[in-house]
Design a protein around this motif. Structure first.
Motif, PDB file in Angstrom:
ATOM      1  N   UNK A 178      45.118  64.350  44.977  1.00  0.00           N
ATOM      2  CA  UNK A 178      45.087  63.731  46.182  1.00  0.00           C
ATOM      3  C   UNK A 178      43.637  63.225  46.169  1.00  0.00           C
ATOM      4  N   UNK A 179      43.251  62.035  46.282  1.00  0.00           N
ATOM      5  CA  UNK A 179      41.986  61.350  46.226  1.00  0.00           C
ATOM      6  C   UNK A 179      41.909  60.393  47.314  1.00  0.00           C
ATOM      7  N   UNK A 180      40.450  60.131  47.597  1.00  0.00           N
ATOM      8  CA  UNK A 180      39.897  59.154  48.666  1.00  0.00           C
ATOM      9  C   UNK A 180      38.934  58.321  47.955  1.00  0.00           C
ATOM     10  N   UNK A 181      38.616  57.176  48.660  1.00  0.00           N
ATOM     11  CA  UNK A 181      37.678  56.570  48.297  1.00  0.00           C
ATOM     12  C   UNK A 181      37.442  55.979  46.724  1.00  0.00           C
ATOM     13  N   UNK A 202      50.940  63.117  39.461  1.00  0.00           N
ATOM     14  CA  UNK A 202      51.137  61.939  40.366  1.00  0.00           C
ATOM     15  C   UNK A 202      49.746  61.764  41.082  1.00  0.00           C
ATOM     16  N   UNK A 203      49.383  60.577  41.232  1.00  0.00           N
ATOM     17  CA  UNK A 203      48.036  60.368  42.091  1.00  0.00           C
ATOM     18  C   UNK A 203      48.408  59.576  43.319  1.00  0.00           C
ATOM     19  N   UNK A 204      47.670  60.335  44.447  1.00  0.00           N
ATOM     20  CA  UNK A 204      48.082  59.686  45.987  1.00  0.00           C
ATOM     21  C   UNK A 204      46.537  59.346  46.399  1.00  0.00           C
ATOM     22  N   UNK A 205      46.528  57.899  46.996  1.00  0.00           N
ATOM     23  CA  UNK A 205      45.354  57.501  47.681  1.00  0.00           C
ATOM     24  C   UNK A 205      45.525  57.771  49.240  1.00  0.00           C
ATOM     25  N   UNK A 206      44.933  58.926  49.772  1.00  0.00           N
ATOM     26  CA  UNK A 206      44.906  59.306  50.976  1.00  0.00           C
ATOM     27  C   UNK A 206      43.847  58.541  51.755  1.00  0.00           C
ATOM     28  N   UNK A 221      52.856  69.378  47.333  1.00  0.00           N
ATOM     29  CA  UNK A 221      52.926  70.779  46.812  1.00  0.00           C
ATOM     30  C   UNK A 221      54.090  71.305  46.323  1.00  0.00           C
ATOM     31  N   UNK A 222      55.371  70.495  46.119  1.00  0.00           N
ATOM     32  CA  UNK A 222      56.568  70.924  45.610  1.00  0.00           C
ATOM     33  C   UNK A 222      56.364  70.997  44.333  1.00  0.00           C
ATOM     34  N   UNK A 223      55.255  70.262  43.578  1.00  0.00           N
ATOM     35  CA  UNK A 223      55.034  70.484  42.219  1.00  0.00           C
ATOM     36  C   UNK A 223      54.260  71.808  41.890  1.00  0.00           C
ATOM     37  N   UNK A 224      53.632  72.645  42.861  1.00  0.00           N
ATOM     38  CA  UNK A 224      53.171  73.695  42.609  1.00  0.00           C
ATOM     39  C   UNK A 224      51.448  73.712  42.395  1.00  0.00           C
ATOM     40  N   UNK A 225      50.931  72.406  42.271  1.00  0.00           N
ATOM     41  CA  UNK A 225      49.471  72.318  41.637  1.00  0.00           C
ATOM     42  C   UNK A 225      49.009  71.064  42.323  1.00  0.00           C
ATOM     43  N   UNK A 226      48.153  71.439  43.097  1.00  0.00           N
ATOM     44  CA  UNK A 226      47.340  70.189  43.594  1.00  0.00           C
ATOM     45  C   UNK A 226      45.801  70.178  43.300  1.00  0.00           C
ATOM     46  N   UNK A 227      45.336  69.006  43.345  1.00  0.00           N
ATOM     47  CA  UNK A 227      43.802  68.755  43.316  1.00  0.00           C
ATOM     48  C   UNK A 227      43.474  67.701  43.893  1.00  0.00           C
TER      49      UNK A 227
END
Length: 268
Positions: A178-181, A202-206, A221-227
């Motif tokens: 989960x990234x921004x900017x 997976x990469x999300x632009x928040x 969070x369903x995949x169990x690992x967030x960075x």
């Protein structure tokens, strides 16, 4: 501004650096300068908005968020003015400016202000979309942008970004970034490299840090690992917002927050 005569821009002696000079050349009576006085800039912007104008106020992010903080809180947010405050050179985009010109605390500070929308653009195309969407939605908004040389995440000049809704820029199922900017482009590149190694990320632009897309966070969070990754202090920014959402929803997930450590970044 060509389409809407209510739109005016204002800057604190940085119209050239923030690229308002082009607008001033075409619409000279719609671009105002207040000198090196960021608090006054925000107060004037609030007054113009109270008179029915739609205002875009531009300065460096560190001055918009820190020097003018009380005015952003009281004049803009408390009074719910239709002002988009654009903070340029967010994070360490102005590397050579050193700690006085870096903005590593702005997201933490401004997302705590009630009623203030907080947006972070991944590239120039996203900046345009988010600015137009914020003006259309109305209300007080902080839009953080980079240096103007960020790599493109979105090829189209007006990407379909929706305020408050994260945008997937790379599919995956083993982990989610989960990234921004300016961190969105390298996050996507990292995901592509991981794919070549057999890891699906997976990469999300928040782009909307506040209000946060909690549904997207819970789905990640369903995949169990967030960075999370951001050009901001590790405390209180996007990573903090994600951690709060997971904790408040009672969702267990391995979480790693990537950002600047608890010290000032050097000039360079």
């Amino acid at each position: 501004a060509r389409r809407d005569p209510r739109i005016v821009a204002i800057s604190a002696d940085l119209s050239t650096t923030t690229k308002l000079a082009a607008m001033r050349a075409e619409l000279p009576d719609r671009v105002l300068g207040v000198g090196v006085a960021e608090q006054n800039m925000v107060a004037v912007a609030a007054g113009l908005a109270a008179s029915g104008m739609r205002v875009v106020a531009c300065t460096y992010a560190v001055f918009a968020a820190l020097r003018a903080a009380e005015f952003v809180r009281t004049d803009l947010a408390y009074n719910r003015r239709d002002v988009v405050l654009v903070g340029a050179l967010g994070g360490v985009a102005f590397g050579a400016g050193g700690p006085t010109h870096h903005a590593l605390e702005d997201l933490a500070l401004l997302r705590a202000i009630p009623g203030l929308r907080v947006l972070v653009a991944a590239d120039g195309h996203a900046s345009g979309t988010l600015l137009r969407e914020a003006l259309h939605a109305g209300g007080p908004t902080y839009l953080r942008v980079g240096r103007g040389s960020d790599p493109l995440v979105y090829e189209e000049p007006d990407p379909p970004l929706v305020l408050g809704r994260a945008r997937e820029v790379h599919p995956g199922k083993d982990a989610c970034v989960i990234a921004c900017g300016p961190c969105v482009a390298p996050a996507r590149e990292a995901a592509r490299r991981a794919a070549r190694a057999g890891v699906s990320v997976r990469v999300l632009d928040v782009h909307t840090v506040k209000p946060l897309d909690r549904d997207a966070v819970l789905a990640a969070a369903a995949c169990g690992r967030i960075v999370t990754v951001e050009d901001h202090a590790r405390a209180g920014g996007l990573g903090g917002a994600v951690a709060e959402a997971l904790a408040e929803e009672g969702v267990f997930c391995k979480l790693r927050i990537l950002g600047h450590p608890d010290r000032f970044a050097p000039a360079g």
